[in-house]
Design a protein around this motif. Structure first.
Motif: not given
Length: 282
Positions: A76-77, A79-80, A94, A111-112, A115
């Motif tokens: 998991w990065w 800020d995407g 993300e 993606m979350s 988000r």
């Protein structure tokens, strides 16, 4: 988040399963299997930016088990890590889950839920019914060939090359202790017990950050002259780049190693400037 995600993947009545076409169900089964066995990684913003920058300089990558930080993983990065273009709609990515599937590497972009809710509110003024959606939303799944030789990133079909390149770069950068710091964050005891009851692997998360200072190795420091004996009268900035670093028996093997940007040339010499402007966008 992983445990809640698996609850949705394991339930036939969940929105994720009941609203998904039958030809995707096999991929979701593989996602659940790999997620259950995944080691988890969280990447700090500076490290995510470096992964994107370094990945842009990779023309090819290998996806074998030996090239991964773990056979199965969830990364998991913060800020995407870029966007997936779907019919002109930019979907933020993300996270990624990876793991084996039928002799290849299965990769799922995520993606979350938060988000997604934010994007829906911003673009369409709509509200997301959160309790019906998992905390991580699978966007796109695809397999990558596991080969002895690197596979061209330009040959990717469904997956966006910059994001896949950033994944490969992240794996490589994690193996450089001089550049990257890795720490382990363990969950509260109650969460650890819940994960154990669910049959999940260790719920610890590996946090990957850039070191505060990086000093290039002696081979990267110029003493004011080159191997031919020519002396330099200026200093200049060498951009970050990959190097095929020798390793293994008699140093016959090669491993991609990231060399960060540094100033080359004799101390005290004037620094050359250029007219070039580099634009760095998310």
């Amino acid at each position: 988040m992983r445990r809640q995600f698996l609850n949705h993947l394991d339930s036939p009545a969940s929105q994720l399963r009941s609203k998904t076409s039958s030809n995707v169900q096999t991929g979701l089964d593989a996602l659940a299997t790999n997620l259950r066995a995944a080691c988890m990684y969280w990447v700090a913003p500076e490290m995510a930016a470096l992964a994107m920058s370094a990945g842009a300089q990779l023309a090819a990558a290998r996806w074998a088990t030996a090239d991964r930080p773990s056979p199965c993983g969830l990364i998991w990065w913060a800020d995407g890590i870029g966007n997936l273009d779907t019919d002109g709609v930019q979907i933020p990515v993300e996270g990624i889950v990876w793991g084996p599937h039928e002799g290849e590497l299965m990769v799922w972009l995520l993606m979350s839920r938060s988000r997604l809710a934010s994007e829906m509110q911003t673009r369409n003024g709509l509200s997301l019914v959160s309790d019906r959606m998992p905390p991580m939303i699978p966007i796109c799944g695809e397999t990558l060939p596991v080969t002895a030789e690197p596979v061209s990133l330009a040959a990717l079909d469904q997956l966006p090359a910059p994001i896949v390149a950033a994944l490969a770069a992240s794996w490589l950068l994690m193996q450089q202790p001089a550049l990257v710091e890795r720490a382990t964050e363990r969950p509260p005891a109650a969460e650890a017990r819940s994960s154990a009851r669910a049959g999940l692997v260790d719920p610890a998360v590996t946090v990957t950050t850039l070191r505060r200072q990086y000093l290039p190795g002696q081979q990267d420091i110029d003493e004011g002259h080159d191997v031919a004996g020519r002396r330099y009268r200026h200093r200049w900035v060498v951009s970050g780049h990959w190097r095929d670093q020798p390793h293994g028996p008699e140093r016959t093997l090669r491993r991609k190693t990231w060399i960060p940007a540094y100033v080359k040339g004799p101390d005290g010499a004037p620094l050359l400037s250029t007219e070039r402007v580099n634009v760095w966008r998310r």
